[in-house]
Motif scaffolding. Structure first.
Motif, mmCIF file in Angstrom:
data_model
loop_
_atom_site.group_PDB
_atom_site.id
_atom_site.type_symbol
_atom_site.label_atom_id
_atom_site.label_comp_id
_atom_site.label_asym_id
_atom_site.label_seq_id
_atom_site.Cartn_x
_atom_site.Cartn_y
_atom_site.Cartn_z
ATOM 1 N N ILE A 24 -38.609 -6.406 23.589
ATOM 2 C CA ILE A 24 -37.611 -5.352 23.708
ATOM 3 C C ILE A 24 -37.243 -4.894 22.301
ATOM 4 O O ILE A 24 -36.719 -5.666 21.502
ATOM 5 C CB ILE A 24 -36.366 -5.842 24.470
ATOM 6 C CG1 ILE A 24 -36.763 -6.340 25.859
ATOM 7 C CG2 ILE A 24 -35.321 -4.740 24.551
ATOM 8 C CD1 ILE A 24 -35.670 -7.066 26.596
ATOM 9 N N ASP A 25 -37.550 -3.636 22.021
ATOM 10 C CA ASP A 25 -37.338 -3.068 20.695
ATOM 11 C C ASP A 25 -36.716 -1.686 20.864
ATOM 12 O O ASP A 25 -37.055 -0.966 21.799
ATOM 13 C CB ASP A 25 -38.690 -2.980 19.968
ATOM 14 C CG ASP A 25 -38.563 -2.584 18.513
ATOM 15 O OD1 ASP A 25 -37.495 -2.117 18.096
ATOM 16 O OD2 ASP A 25 -39.559 -2.736 17.785
ATOM 17 N N ASP A 26 -35.826 -1.312 19.944
ATOM 18 C CA ASP A 26 -35.186 -0.003 20.043
ATOM 19 C C ASP A 26 -36.175 1.140 19.889
ATOM 20 O O ASP A 26 -36.006 2.203 20.467
ATOM 21 C CB ASP A 26 -34.098 0.139 18.965
ATOM 22 C CG ASP A 26 -32.901 -0.743 19.264
ATOM 23 O OD1 ASP A 26 -32.730 -1.119 20.442
ATOM 24 O OD2 ASP A 26 -32.141 -1.056 18.335
ATOM 25 N N GLU A 27 -37.230 0.926 19.106
ATOM 26 C CA GLU A 27 -38.155 2.012 18.826
ATOM 27 C C GLU A 27 -39.307 2.086 19.824
ATOM 28 O O GLU A 27 -39.623 3.152 20.318
ATOM 29 C CB GLU A 27 -38.694 1.881 17.410
ATOM 30 C CG GLU A 27 -37.571 2.021 16.395
ATOM 31 C CD GLU A 27 -38.078 2.083 14.978
ATOM 32 O OE1 GLU A 27 -39.254 2.390 14.785
ATOM 33 O OE2 GLU A 27 -37.271 1.815 14.091
ATOM 34 N N ALA A 28 -39.951 0.966 20.101
ATOM 35 C CA ALA A 28 -41.088 0.980 21.028
ATOM 36 C C ALA A 28 -41.309 -0.423 21.576
ATOM 37 O O ALA A 28 -41.530 -1.358 20.823
ATOM 38 C CB ALA A 28 -42.351 1.458 20.321
ATOM 39 N N ASP A 29 -41.203 -0.539 22.888
ATOM 40 C CA ASP A 29 -41.476 -1.831 23.514
ATOM 41 C C ASP A 29 -42.979 -2.098 23.449
ATOM 42 O O ASP A 29 -43.783 -1.208 23.715
ATOM 43 C CB ASP A 29 -41.037 -1.828 24.982
ATOM 44 C CG ASP A 29 -39.532 -1.717 25.139
ATOM 45 O OD1 ASP A 29 -38.808 -1.880 24.136
ATOM 46 O OD2 ASP A 29 -39.081 -1.477 26.262
#
Length: 99
Positions: A24-29
């Motif tokens: 889980i990443d703010d920019e790109a999972d």
């Protein structure tokens, strides 16, 4: 004398199943494959070919081999990373939510 495993609050079930791990990443999972080694009510251990950073948030999906049993989807945080061999890491994940 009791070993560490004997002091657990929940039984740890040994598993050898492929899982899908989504970081889980703010920019790109990003999604990768791993192998679930064990599972309990509060956590799981997965084996993969590269390490992960501590405190990384992940979603893990364990597909069911049986149509009468629902697949398991959990969200959690990486709490332990142990190098097993040069290309194998055991990642401990603390489960925060079960979908």
């Amino acid at each position: 004398m009791l070993s560490y495993d004997d002091k657990r609050d929940f039984y740890r079930m040994m598993v050898n199943s492929e899982v899908t791990v989504t970081i889980i990443d703010d920019e790109a999972d990003s999604t990768l494959l791993a192998t679930c080694r064990d599972l309990s009510a509060t956590g799981l251990a997965i084996e993969m070919s590269h390490p992960m950073e501590l405190n990384t948030l992940v979603k893990v999906n364990i597909d069911s081999a049986n149509n009468s049993v629902q697949s398991l989807n959990v969200t959690g945080k990486v709490v332990r990373v142990t190098e097993e061999t040069d290309d194998s890491y055991l990642i401990g994940i603390n489960i925060s939510e079960i979908d």
